[in-house]
Each structure stands twice: as C-alpha cells, then as structure tokens.
Design an enzyme around this catalytic site. Structure first.
Site, PDB file in Angstrom:
ATOM      1  N   ASP A 110      -5.316   0.944 153.185  1.00 37.77           N
ATOM      2  CA  ASP A 110      -5.414   1.951 152.125  1.00 37.77           C
ATOM      3  C   ASP A 110      -5.683   1.270 150.786  1.00 37.77           C
ATOM      4  OD1 ASP A 110      -4.835   3.852 154.002  1.00 37.77           O
ATOM      5  OD2 ASP A 110      -2.741   4.094 153.411  1.00 37.77           O
ATOM      6  N   LYS A 111      -6.270   1.998 149.870  1.00 34.84           N
ATOM      7  CA  LYS A 111      -6.611   1.446 148.563  1.00 34.84           C
ATOM      8  C   LYS A 111      -5.406   0.812 147.868  1.00 34.84           C
ATOM      9  CE  LYS A 111      -8.599   2.748 144.080  1.00 34.84           C
ATOM     10  NZ  LYS A 111      -9.225   3.836 143.287  1.00 34.84           N
TER      11      LYS A 111
END
Length: 384
Positions: free
Chosen positions: A147-148
């Site tokens: 995930d970012k």
C-alpha cells in the site's frame, strides 16, 4: 538483408528454463504471432536441438532453437522509456537494500505508491528504469505490491523469467512475509490467528474492504504481541497467510486494535496523542523467498528492511526494544496450501491408496495360492 530474413538460432537461457515454446516467442520475439508459431511448428520449420517441436513443449536451458526467416507481424513501435532525472535515479538507488542476479530488493518509503493510477504520477514502477543498464536489458518488473502508506521490503524481478518464478512463489504462498505494526490498545490474546473473510465494501468503489462472513474471500493473518506500552499501544508482529487487499489493516481493526495512523479503517481511534506520528505504522519488515538461482537446491533470499524515521521515533518514544522481535520470530509453520496444491495432494493420496489396495489384493491372491498348494501337497489320510 535484415537479420529476420535468415534462419536464426537461439540458445535457451537459464532464465527461460522450463518455459513453453509459444511463451518463449512471446517473451523473446513478440513480433511473431501465435498463429505463425503454430504454423511453423506444424510444418516442422521450428526445430529444438534438431527435432520437431510443438507450441506447448517445454524448453530446457542450453537447447538450441532454430527459427525460420520472417514471421514479423505489423505492430506498434515500442513505447520509449521516460528519461529519469538525476534526482529520480538517486531516489531509486537510495531504496536498494539487496541486489541479486534475479532481483532488486527495495525498502519502499511510506507515501510512495507502488504503481501509478489516474491521480498518481510518482510511483516505484516509474522509477525502475533507473536499474536498466543498457538498451538491450529487460526492464525490471514488480511481482508484488505494498500500500502507498505501508513501508518496507519490496521485491522487483530483473527479468521476465525471474518475474514468473517469484510470482509463482508469492501466489503459491511459499514466500514468507513478516510485518511490524503499532496498534492501539493491547490484544487480550497475545498470539493467534485472525480468520475473517474479506470483500469489497459496497458504496466505496472498491477502495475499501470489510469483513464479510457470507460472501468474503478467505483471509487469515497470524499475529503476535511482541511488547506493550501499558494499555495504550502494542507492538505487533503480523504474518499474512493469504494476500487480500488491505488484509492486515482490516483484520487488526476488526479485533478492535487498529493500526496507529490508519484513519481509513480505525477512524479517529487510530491516532495516539502526544509525540506519536499520525502516519501509518505498518512496515514490511522481512521477506523470505526461494530464488531462481537456487532452483531445486532449497536456497532462500532473506531480507530485512529498516524502519522509516517516523516509525522508529514512535518505537523509541514508547520504549520498545527493537531486538525483541528478531530474537523471537513467529513459529515457522508451513503456509496454507492453495486449492491446486490440495488437489494435487489428493491425487497423490488416491494414487497411493489404489497402489496399496493392489498390493493387498495381490498378497491375498498369493496367500490363497500358497494355501492351495500346501493343501494339495499334504498326504491323504487312510480310510478306516
């Protein structure tokens, strides 16, 4: 005369060992379509070590492949690679924590997306040209994602062959991933497995997941509380046994202990007061995975990524001892088998069962024959 106007010979590389013939063309000569490859194979124009070959034949490293002239289809010119700035190249190089012949292992910082999207122009995938040494080198490929806002170990494959090999390990769940997280509060059970099926939450456009016992996909996470800061927070070690979107974040929120900084799933309860950062406190700490270089030899790539600054500062503020986790890793239990692996195991079991039954029937037949033979050889008693 173009090189493609002559008969060509190629030696199958180690990277292409085990690949299907039609896949070899797609990877190495993409300008030649499947229909052409099938026709050449059917008419005997493609030869492998001098013999005829079919499109679904598996190639072995070292074999010599004969390719007839021509066959190029009209296709669009390959897209030119974007020239990276010196700062972008330096940023990419700064992420590297390990390099092998088949992989580049990065420590992805929080806030940097793994791949691009409609509103995401800066991402890891866009920086991978920094690792291309020459125009003839293949572009490195992502084989998994973070995930970012999640930091930590991210493996990038150097070649198409190694990408296929690593992808199999990730999809087959033989790769072992260990995450560190700070969570709000302290789980009552210090060690266990969260088994909660996940599905896309309606009305969120697929941007958010939730626990769905009826229609969700199987999702399992093993966790262990490493250390606690009173009742305020806990340092938890997480190991995903499945690979669902946002799995670790949803699972921890579902048991009432959201990851610190994860407002998406924990709301306002996911933030601690004081000096603790409001950023996400989820970090891919360690990756253990088999490598193509050690095919059949059982070799592993074992990589650890250092914490980002905000996470390290929070750990120090809460008084946690970083040596505790690596000194007491999670139990080394085998990962759950995939449906294909379960089916294969069932076939092996059935085959062995039939074999054992044949052996039993044969032994019974031999026993009966032996008994008849013995009975026949006994002297008959005298009549009285």
């Amino acid at each position: 005369m173009k090189p493609s106007d002559k008969v060509r010979q190629f030696t199958v590389s180690d990277d292409d060992d085990g690949i299907r013939l039609d896949r070899w063309f797609k990877r190495n000569l993409p300008q030649i379509g499947f229909a052409t490859v099938s026709k050449w194979a059917r008419t005997g124009q493609i030869r492998v070590d001098g013999g005829r070959a079919k499109p679904d034949d598996r190639l072995q490293a070292g074999q010599v492949l004969r390719v007839p002239p021509g066959g190029e289809a009209k296709h669009k010119a390959p897209k030119k690679r974007r020239e990276l700035t010196e700062d972008e190249i330096a940023e990419a190089q700064a992420m590297v924590i390990r390099e092998t012949p088949s992989a580049i292992v990065l420590n992805k910082p929080p806030g940097l997306a793994t791949q691009g999207g409609s509103k995401t122009t800066k991402h890891v995938d866009g920086l991978l040209d920094a690792f291309v040494r020459s125009e003839d080198d293949p572009r490195p490929r992502l084989v998994h994602r973070l995930d970012k806002d999640t930091s930590g170990v991210l493996l990038v494959a150097r070649t198409p062959g190694s990408a296929a090999s690593y992808s199999k390990r990730f999809s087959g769940r033989s790769a072992r991933k260990v995450y560190w997280a700070l969570v709000v509060g302290v789980p009552e059970v210090r060690e266990g497995t969260i088994d909660a099926p996940l599905a896309k939450q309606p009305g969120t456009g697929g941007e958010k997941m939730h626990v769905d016992e009826e229609n969700g996909a199987t999702a399992k996470t093993r966790y262990r509380v490493v250390e606690r800061a009173g009742t305020r927070a806990a340092w938890v070690e997480l190991e995903p046994l499945t690979g669902r979107t946002h799995q670790l974040r949803v699972h921890m929120a579902a048991i009432g202990h959201p990851i610190v900084g994860d407002g998406k799933y924990g709301g306002q309860d996911a933030f601690l007061t004081g000096t603790i950062s409001r950023k996400m406190h989820l970090h891919a700490r360690r990756l253990i995975i088999g490598t193509p270089e050690t095919k059949g030899a059982g070799g592993k790539l074992d990589v650890t990524a250092e914490l980002p600054d905000h996470f390290a500062a929070s750990m120090e503020a809460l008084g946690f001892d970083l040596a505790l986790s690596d000194a007491a890793p999670l139990r080394d239990e085998p990962p759950e088998r995939t449906p294909a692996e379960k089916k294969q195991a069932a076939r092996r079991h059935a085959k062995q069962f039939r074999k054992d039954r044949r052996g039993e029937r044969r032994s019974r037949t031999i026993s009966k024959a032996t008994a008849k033979k013995k009975a026949k050889g006994k002297p008959k008693g005298k009549r009285k």
